[in-house]
Write a protein that holds these residues in place. Sequence first.
Motif, PDB file in Angstrom:
ATOM      1  N   GLN A 305     -10.802   3.485   3.035  1.00 50.70           N
ATOM      2  CA  GLN A 305     -12.071   3.289   2.341  1.00 50.70           C
ATOM      3  C   GLN A 305     -11.856   3.643   0.873  1.00 50.70           C
ATOM      4  O   GLN A 305     -10.849   4.242   0.493  1.00 50.70           O
ATOM      5  CB  GLN A 305     -13.175   4.172   2.922  1.00 50.70           C
ATOM      6  CG  GLN A 305     -13.598   3.827   4.336  1.00 50.70           C
ATOM      7  CD  GLN A 305     -14.766   4.687   4.794  1.00 50.70           C
ATOM      8  OE1 GLN A 305     -15.318   5.466   4.039  1.00 50.70           O
ATOM      9  NE2 GLN A 305     -15.139   4.540   6.052  1.00 50.70           N
ATOM     10  N   ASN A 306     -12.818   3.243   0.029  1.00 52.83           N
ATOM     11  CA  ASN A 306     -12.762   3.615  -1.377  1.00 52.83           C
ATOM     12  C   ASN A 306     -13.007   5.111  -1.530  1.00 52.83           C
ATOM     13  O   ASN A 306     -13.814   5.706  -0.816  1.00 52.83           O
ATOM     14  CB  ASN A 306     -13.809   2.837  -2.185  1.00 52.83           C
ATOM     15  CG  ASN A 306     -13.481   1.353  -2.264  1.00 52.83           C
ATOM     16  OD1 ASN A 306     -12.312   0.980  -2.310  1.00 52.83           O
ATOM     17  ND2 ASN A 306     -14.502   0.513  -2.274  1.00 52.83           N
ATOM     18  N   LEU A 307     -12.304   5.723  -2.471  1.00 60.56           N
ATOM     19  CA  LEU A 307     -12.499   7.129  -2.787  1.00 60.56           C
ATOM     20  C   LEU A 307     -13.530   7.263  -3.903  1.00 60.56           C
ATOM     21  O   LEU A 307     -13.703   6.353  -4.718  1.00 60.56           O
ATOM     22  CB  LEU A 307     -11.176   7.770  -3.228  1.00 60.56           C
ATOM     23  CG  LEU A 307     -10.025   7.680  -2.225  1.00 60.56           C
ATOM     24  CD1 LEU A 307      -8.761   8.261  -2.828  1.00 60.56           C
ATOM     25  CD2 LEU A 307     -10.381   8.412  -0.943  1.00 60.56           C
ATOM     26  N   ASP A 308     -14.200   8.409  -3.947  1.00 59.39           N
ATOM     27  CA  ASP A 308     -15.205   8.671  -4.985  1.00 59.39           C
ATOM     28  C   ASP A 308     -15.121  10.147  -5.357  1.00 59.39           C
ATOM     29  O   ASP A 308     -15.464  11.018  -4.560  1.00 59.39           O
ATOM     30  CB  ASP A 308     -16.615   8.305  -4.479  1.00 59.39           C
ATOM     31  CG  ASP A 308     -17.641   8.312  -5.609  1.00 59.39           C
ATOM     32  OD1 ASP A 308     -18.707   7.711  -5.436  1.00 59.39           O
ATOM     33  OD2 ASP A 308     -17.372   8.916  -6.668  1.00 59.39           O
ATOM     34  N   TYR A 309     -14.633  10.409  -6.563  1.00 59.50           N
ATOM     35  CA  TYR A 309     -14.479  11.789  -7.043  1.00 59.50           C
ATOM     36  C   TYR A 309     -15.803  12.521  -7.041  1.00 59.50           C
ATOM     37  O   TYR A 309     -15.856  13.723  -6.776  1.00 59.50           O
ATOM     38  CB  TYR A 309     -13.900  11.758  -8.453  1.00 59.50           C
ATOM     39  CG  TYR A 309     -13.792  13.112  -9.134  1.00 59.50           C
ATOM     40  CD1 TYR A 309     -14.812  13.584  -9.960  1.00 59.50           C
ATOM     41  CD2 TYR A 309     -12.676  13.902  -8.959  1.00 59.50           C
ATOM     42  CE1 TYR A 309     -14.721  14.816 -10.574  1.00 59.50           C
ATOM     43  CE2 TYR A 309     -12.570  15.146  -9.575  1.00 59.50           C
ATOM     44  CZ  TYR A 309     -13.603  15.580 -10.380  1.00 59.50           C
ATOM     45  OH  TYR A 309     -13.518  16.796 -10.984  1.00 59.50           O
ATOM     46  N   GLU A 310     -16.908  11.786  -7.340  1.00 61.62           N
ATOM     47  CA  GLU A 310     -18.227  12.418  -7.407  1.00 61.62           C
ATOM     48  C   GLU A 310     -18.731  12.809  -6.022  1.00 61.62           C
ATOM     49  O   GLU A 310     -19.623  13.650  -5.891  1.00 61.62           O
ATOM     50  CB  GLU A 310     -19.241  11.488  -8.093  1.00 61.62           C
ATOM     51  CG  GLU A 310     -19.095  11.400  -9.622  1.00 61.62           C
ATOM     52  CD  GLU A 310     -17.840  10.672 -10.059  1.00 61.62           C
ATOM     53  OE1 GLU A 310     -17.382   9.769  -9.313  1.00 61.62           O
ATOM     54  OE2 GLU A 310     -17.285  11.020 -11.121  1.00 61.62           O
ATOM     55  N   LYS A 332      -0.280  19.844   7.612  1.00 65.28           N
ATOM     56  CA  LYS A 332      -1.488  19.486   6.878  1.00 65.28           C
ATOM     57  C   LYS A 332      -1.132  18.680   5.634  1.00 65.28           C
ATOM     58  O   LYS A 332      -0.071  18.883   5.035  1.00 65.28           O
ATOM     59  CB  LYS A 332      -2.277  20.736   6.467  1.00 65.28           C
ATOM     60  CG  LYS A 332      -2.971  21.454   7.601  1.00 65.28           C
ATOM     61  CD  LYS A 332      -3.825  22.609   7.084  1.00 65.28           C
ATOM     62  CE  LYS A 332      -4.560  23.312   8.217  1.00 65.28           C
ATOM     63  NZ  LYS A 332      -5.413  24.414   7.733  1.00 65.28           N
ATOM     64  N   ILE A 333      -2.054  17.788   5.273  1.00 69.12           N
ATOM     65  CA  ILE A 333      -1.946  17.046   4.009  1.00 69.12           C
ATOM     66  C   ILE A 333      -3.131  17.429   3.146  1.00 69.12           C
ATOM     67  O   ILE A 333      -4.288  17.350   3.584  1.00 69.12           O
ATOM     68  CB  ILE A 333      -1.935  15.523   4.237  1.00 69.12           C
ATOM     69  CG1 ILE A 333      -0.753  15.118   5.117  1.00 69.12           C
ATOM     70  CG2 ILE A 333      -1.877  14.783   2.896  1.00 69.12           C
ATOM     71  CD1 ILE A 333      -0.729  13.638   5.450  1.00 69.12           C
ATOM     72  N   TYR A 334      -2.854  17.832   1.914  1.00 74.06           N
ATOM     73  CA  TYR A 334      -3.909  18.160   0.956  1.00 74.06           C
ATOM     74  C   TYR A 334      -3.971  17.011  -0.060  1.00 74.06           C
ATOM     75  O   TYR A 334      -3.019  16.774  -0.802  1.00 74.06           O
ATOM     76  CB  TYR A 334      -3.630  19.487   0.253  1.00 74.06           C
ATOM     77  CG  TYR A 334      -3.674  20.677   1.174  1.00 74.06           C
ATOM     78  CD1 TYR A 334      -2.543  21.081   1.877  1.00 74.06           C
ATOM     79  CD2 TYR A 334      -4.842  21.393   1.346  1.00 74.06           C
ATOM     80  CE1 TYR A 334      -2.581  22.177   2.730  1.00 74.06           C
ATOM     81  CE2 TYR A 334      -4.879  22.496   2.201  1.00 74.06           C
ATOM     82  CZ  TYR A 334      -3.756  22.883   2.882  1.00 74.06           C
ATOM     83  OH  TYR A 334      -3.803  23.955   3.718  1.00 74.06           O
ATOM     84  N   VAL A 335      -5.109  16.308  -0.058  1.00 74.27           N
ATOM     85  CA  VAL A 335      -5.297  15.158  -0.953  1.00 74.27           C
ATOM     86  C   VAL A 335      -6.269  15.550  -2.058  1.00 74.27           C
ATOM     87  O   VAL A 335      -7.417  15.925  -1.785  1.00 74.27           O
ATOM     88  CB  VAL A 335      -5.845  13.931  -0.187  1.00 74.27           C
ATOM     89  CG1 VAL A 335      -6.015  12.749  -1.135  1.00 74.27           C
ATOM     90  CG2 VAL A 335      -4.913  13.565   0.962  1.00 74.27           C
ATOM     91  N   THR A 336      -5.804  15.477  -3.301  1.00 74.23           N
ATOM     92  CA  THR A 336      -6.657  15.751  -4.453  1.00 74.23           C
ATOM     93  C   THR A 336      -7.056  14.424  -5.092  1.00 74.23           C
ATOM     94  O   THR A 336      -6.194  13.607  -5.439  1.00 74.23           O
ATOM     95  CB  THR A 336      -5.927  16.619  -5.495  1.00 74.23           C
ATOM     96  OG1 THR A 336      -5.544  17.855  -4.891  1.00 74.23           O
ATOM     97  CG2 THR A 336      -6.817  16.900  -6.692  1.00 74.23           C
ATOM     98  N   VAL A 337      -8.363  14.198  -5.228  1.00 74.57           N
ATOM     99  CA  VAL A 337      -8.886  12.972  -5.842  1.00 74.57           C
ATOM    100  C   VAL A 337      -9.064  13.226  -7.335  1.00 74.57           C
ATOM    101  O   VAL A 337      -9.736  14.182  -7.743  1.00 74.57           O
ATOM    102  CB  VAL A 337     -10.224  12.550  -5.203  1.00 74.57           C
ATOM    103  CG1 VAL A 337     -10.726  11.258  -5.830  1.00 74.57           C
ATOM    104  CG2 VAL A 337     -10.046  12.369  -3.693  1.00 74.57           C
ATOM    105  N   LEU A 338      -8.447  12.380  -8.157  1.00 75.06           N
ATOM    106  CA  LEU A 338      -8.521  12.527  -9.608  1.00 75.06           C
ATOM    107  C   LEU A 338      -9.653  11.695 -10.171  1.00 75.06           C
ATOM    108  O   LEU A 338      -9.871  10.539  -9.774  1.00 75.06           O
ATOM    109  CB  LEU A 338      -7.194  12.099 -10.252  1.00 75.06           C
ATOM    110  CG  LEU A 338      -5.942  12.839  -9.758  1.00 75.06           C
ATOM    111  CD1 LEU A 338      -4.703  12.271 -10.424  1.00 75.06           C
ATOM    112  CD2 LEU A 338      -6.066  14.333 -10.019  1.00 75.06           C
ATOM    113  N   ASP A 339     -10.388  12.274 -11.091  1.00 79.32           N
ATOM    114  CA  ASP A 339     -11.539  11.606 -11.690  1.00 79.32           C
ATOM    115  C   ASP A 339     -11.085  10.522 -12.672  1.00 79.32           C
ATOM    116  O   ASP A 339     -10.107  10.690 -13.410  1.00 79.32           O
ATOM    117  CB  ASP A 339     -12.407  12.637 -12.430  1.00 79.32           C
ATOM    118  CG  ASP A 339     -13.719  12.048 -12.914  1.00 79.32           C
ATOM    119  OD1 ASP A 339     -14.236  12.516 -13.933  1.00 79.32           O
ATOM    120  OD2 ASP A 339     -14.233  11.112 -12.266  1.00 79.32           O
ATOM    121  N   VAL A 340     -11.773   9.386 -12.652  1.00 79.08           N
ATOM    122  CA  VAL A 340     -11.617   8.367 -13.684  1.00 79.08           C
ATOM    123  C   VAL A 340     -12.985   8.109 -14.292  1.00 79.08           C
ATOM    124  O   VAL A 340     -14.021   8.433 -13.717  1.00 79.08           O
ATOM    125  CB  VAL A 340     -11.028   7.057 -13.109  1.00 79.08           C
ATOM    126  CG1 VAL A 340      -9.649   7.297 -12.526  1.00 79.08           C
ATOM    127  CG2 VAL A 340     -11.949   6.455 -12.058  1.00 79.08           C
TER     128      VAL A 340
END
Length: 362
Positions: A305-310, A332-340
Motif C-alpha cells: 500500500q502507499n505509505l504516508d508519513y503524516e 524484527k524489521i524496523y521501517v522508518t518512513v521519511l517525510d517528503v
Amino acid sequence: MAAEQNHRGCIRRLLLCFLLGTLWEISAAQILYSIPEEMEKGSFVGNIAKDLGLQPTELSERGARIVSKGKKAHFALNVRSGSLVIRDRIDREKLCAQRTQCLLNFNILVEDELKIYSVEVEINDINDNAPHFLADELELKISELTSPGTQHLLESAYDPDMGVNSLQGYELSPNHHFSLRVQSTDDGVKYPELVLEQALDREKEPDLHLVLTAWDGGEPVRSGTARIRVIVLDANDNAPVFTQSMYTVSVPENVPQGTLLLTVNATDADEGINSQVRYFQVKRPGETSQIFQLNSVTGELSTSQNLDYEVAEFYVIELEAKDGLGLKGKAKIYVTVLDVNDNAPEVTITSVINSIPENAPP
C-alpha cells in the motif's frame, strides 16, 4: 479617500496587536486535566469556568467555545454548570495505541476578551481489555529425539492496555513433559517458551494437549487462553536462525506500491525438508500486515500500500522463519518512513471583528 485609507490602516494595526496578544495568551495560559478512559457521555472532566476565572453563566455571555483545530471534538462545554464534559466515550487504545502517555489538546476561545486558553487532557488507561491470542489453538510439531532442555517459542498474547493493566505473565497447565519459561525483550514485551523437561516417545504418546494462559495485572485480573497441541514427530533438532535479529530500513513516503525494501535471510543447519525455510509476518491487531508484503520463499519485503508519513512515521514488523517441521526463528524489521514535501500548509484563523471610531484616543 485618505480618511478611509487611514481608517483601514488603523484596523489592520489593531488586528495585528490582537493577534500578537492572542499568541501570548496561548503560550501563557494552559489548563491540565486527567481522566480515565471509557467514561460515560456527559461525564465531568473539570470546572472550566472556575479555572478560567469566570462564573458559569459567563461562559455563554462572553462567547466561550472550544476550538478543536479541525479534529474530532471529544469534549463539550456545559454552559449551565460551567463544566467541561465528555462528548462521547473515549477509547485510549484507539486514540494512542500503546504510547506511554495519551494526551488530547484543544483550545478554548473567550471571544469578548479575545483570549485563547490551551487545554490538555490526559487519558488514563483502565483494565478494559483481556490478553488474547491470535489463534485459539496452537500446533507444535516436535521430534521424539529432541533433547530435554530444548526451547520452543510460542505465540505471544496481545493486550492493548498499558502498565500494570497490560500483559504480565503466562501459566501452563500441569503436565509431565513441559515447563514454561517467560522471556522479555528489551522493550518489555513478554513471550512464552515451552521447555521440554522429559523426553518424548511417539509410540506411547503421538500427541499432547496443553493449555496456555496469559494474564494481566489489573483489578480484577483478566486472562485469555490458547490450546496447544503437540504433535510428536521424528528428528528435527535445529531451528532456523536469521542472519540478523534486527533489520532496519528507511524509505520515503512517496515510493510506489510494490517497492522492494529489503531481503531477510535465515538458515537451518538441518538437511532435506528440515532445512527448507519459509518466511512469515507475525500478524498483530493493526494494519502492518496489510501495508507490507513478505515473500515467504525469497524473504523479500515490499510495500503493498502507499505509505504516508503524516499517518505513521515508524513500523515494527515481526518475522518468523519456519523449517519443514515447524521450528521457528524470530527477527524484527524496523521501517522508518521519511517525510517528503507532499502537503500544503494549513492555516487556522480564529478572529473577532470589532469597530472603532476614528477619533478614539490612543
